[in-house]
Design a protein around this motif. Structure first.
Motif, PDB file in Angstrom:
ATOM      1  N   GLU A   1       0.896  -1.291  -0.048  1.00  0.00           N
ATOM      2  CA  GLU A   1      -0.028  -0.040   0.010  1.00  0.00           C
ATOM      3  C   GLU A   1       0.812   1.348   0.123  1.00  0.00           C
ATOM      4  O   GLU A   1       0.597   2.353  -0.752  1.00  0.00           O
ATOM      5  N   ALA A   2       1.961   1.293   0.730  1.00  0.00           N
ATOM      6  CA  ALA A   2       2.726   2.314   0.759  1.00  0.00           C
ATOM      7  C   ALA A   2       3.320   2.672  -0.738  1.00  0.00           C
ATOM      8  O   ALA A   2       3.681   3.815  -1.067  1.00  0.00           O
ATOM      9  N   ARG A   3       4.037   1.380  -1.250  1.00  0.00           N
ATOM     10  CA  ARG A   3       4.573   1.730  -2.781  1.00  0.00           C
ATOM     11  C   ARG A   3       3.577   2.056  -3.647  1.00  0.00           C
ATOM     12  O   ARG A   3       3.610   3.072  -4.414  1.00  0.00           O
ATOM     13  N   LEU A   4       2.212   1.666  -3.373  1.00  0.00           N
ATOM     14  CA  LEU A   4       1.212   2.049  -4.438  1.00  0.00           C
ATOM     15  C   LEU A   4       0.861   3.664  -4.263  1.00  0.00           C
ATOM     16  O   LEU A   4       0.652   4.350  -5.043  1.00  0.00           O
ATOM     17  N   ALA A   5       0.775   4.009  -3.107  1.00  0.00           N
ATOM     18  CA  ALA A   5       0.339   5.481  -2.655  1.00  0.00           C
ATOM     19  C   ALA A   5       1.576   6.238  -3.234  1.00  0.00           C
ATOM     20  O   ALA A   5       1.187   7.382  -3.746  1.00  0.00           O
ATOM     21  N   ALA A   6       2.808   6.135  -2.935  1.00  0.00           N
ATOM     22  CA  ALA A   6       3.968   6.694  -3.551  1.00  0.00           C
ATOM     23  C   ALA A   6       3.941   6.931  -5.163  1.00  0.00           C
ATOM     24  O   ALA A   6       4.188   7.856  -5.546  1.00  0.00           O
ATOM     25  N   ALA A   7       3.786   6.047  -5.716  1.00  0.00           N
ATOM     26  CA  ALA A   7       3.473   5.803  -6.998  1.00  0.00           C
ATOM     27  C   ALA A   7       2.355   6.653  -7.490  1.00  0.00           C
ATOM     28  O   ALA A   7       2.601   7.464  -8.575  1.00  0.00           O
ATOM     29  N   LEU A   8       1.312   6.720  -6.922  1.00  0.00           N
ATOM     30  CA  LEU A   8       0.106   7.467  -7.121  1.00  0.00           C
ATOM     31  C   LEU A   8       0.438   9.106  -7.167  1.00  0.00           C
ATOM     32  O   LEU A   8       0.210   9.791  -7.945  1.00  0.00           O
ATOM     33  N   ARG A   9       1.262   9.097  -6.058  1.00  0.00           N
ATOM     34  CA  ARG A   9       1.475  10.705  -5.659  1.00  0.00           C
ATOM     35  C   ARG A   9       2.590  11.204  -7.026  1.00  0.00           C
ATOM     36  O   ARG A   9       2.364  12.230  -7.609  1.00  0.00           O
ATOM     37  N   GLU A  10       3.703  10.383  -7.421  1.00  0.00           N
ATOM     38  CA  GLU A  10       4.416  10.617  -8.391  1.00  0.00           C
ATOM     39  C   GLU A  10       3.676  10.737  -9.695  1.00  0.00           C
ATOM     40  O   GLU A  10       3.983  11.615 -10.362  1.00  0.00           O
ATOM     41  N   ASN A  11       2.757   9.803 -10.114  1.00  0.00           N
ATOM     42  CA  ASN A  11       2.067   9.981 -11.180  1.00  0.00           C
ATOM     43  C   ASN A  11       1.385  11.263 -11.120  1.00  0.00           C
ATOM     44  O   ASN A  11       1.073  11.902 -12.321  1.00  0.00           O
ATOM     45  N   LEU A  12       0.559  11.676 -10.191  1.00  0.00           N
ATOM     46  CA  LEU A  12      -0.310  12.874 -10.046  1.00  0.00           C
ATOM     47  C   LEU A  12       0.728  14.017 -10.457  1.00  0.00           C
ATOM     48  O   LEU A  12       0.214  15.061 -11.257  1.00  0.00           O
ATOM     49  N   LYS A  13       1.931  13.897  -9.752  1.00  0.00           N
ATOM     50  CA  LYS A  13       2.787  14.978 -10.062  1.00  0.00           C
ATOM     51  C   LYS A  13       3.238  15.462 -11.370  1.00  0.00           C
ATOM     52  O   LYS A  13       3.158  16.367 -12.065  1.00  0.00           O
ATOM     53  N   ARG A  14       3.297  14.336 -12.143  1.00  0.00           N
ATOM     54  CA  ARG A  14       3.709  14.223 -13.556  1.00  0.00           C
ATOM     55  C   ARG A  14       2.684  14.465 -14.497  1.00  0.00           C
ATOM     56  O   ARG A  14       3.205  15.440 -15.337  1.00  0.00           O
ATOM     57  N   ARG A  15       1.592  14.207 -14.266  1.00  0.00           N
ATOM     58  CA  ARG A  15       0.320  14.550 -14.944  1.00  0.00           C
ATOM     59  C   ARG A  15      -0.002  15.993 -14.796  1.00  0.00           C
ATOM     60  O   ARG A  15      -0.100  16.906 -15.761  1.00  0.00           O
ATOM     61  N   LYS A  16       0.134  16.692 -13.337  1.00  0.00           N
ATOM     62  CA  LYS A  16       0.329  17.882 -13.304  1.00  0.00           C
ATOM     63  C   LYS A  16       1.253  18.887 -14.130  1.00  0.00           C
ATOM     64  O   LYS A  16       0.704  19.821 -14.694  1.00  0.00           O
ATOM     65  N   ALA A  17       2.474  18.394 -13.740  1.00  0.00           N
ATOM     66  CA  ALA A  17       3.562  19.019 -14.855  1.00  0.00           C
ATOM     67  C   ALA A  17       3.269  18.960 -16.290  1.00  0.00           C
ATOM     68  O   ALA A  17       3.658  19.868 -16.760  1.00  0.00           O
ATOM     69  N   GLN A  18       2.726  17.737 -16.648  1.00  0.00           N
ATOM     70  CA  GLN A  18       2.703  17.712 -18.300  1.00  0.00           C
ATOM     71  C   GLN A  18       1.522  18.617 -18.546  1.00  0.00           C
ATOM     72  O   GLN A  18       1.498  19.375 -19.686  1.00  0.00           O
ATOM     73  N   GLU A  19       0.273  18.712 -17.660  1.00  0.00           N
ATOM     74  CA  GLU A  19      -0.788  19.639 -18.195  1.00  0.00           C
ATOM     75  C   GLU A  19      -0.322  21.089 -18.163  1.00  0.00           C
ATOM     76  O   GLU A  19      -0.681  21.928 -18.901  1.00  0.00           O
TER      77      GLU A  19
END
Length: 58
Positions: A20-38
């Motif tokens: 769960e901790a790994r998934l949460a970290a991956a989701l946070r990184e994904n969200l940061k990347r998507r926001k930066a791309q947008e």
């Protein structure tokens, strides 16, 4: 219905918590990347490098 190969429940809980901790970290990184791309897209299409990528590829 536990078999001889099943780890004890405490080990399963630890594995689940780590997952769960790994998934949460991956989701946070994904969200940061998507926001930066947008942001880059809305500012004129400058290509976003993404986390961990360097400027030179050689």
């Amino acid at each position: 219905m536990t078999g001889p190969d099943d780890p004890p429940k405490s080990a399963k809980n630890a594995q689940n918590a780590a997952r769960e901790a790994r998934l949460a970290a991956a989701l946070r990184e994904n969200l940061k990347r998507r926001k930066a791309q947008e942001r880059a897209k809305s500012q004129g299409g400058a290509r976003d490098k993404g986390a961990g990528e360097s400027e030179d590829n050689g």
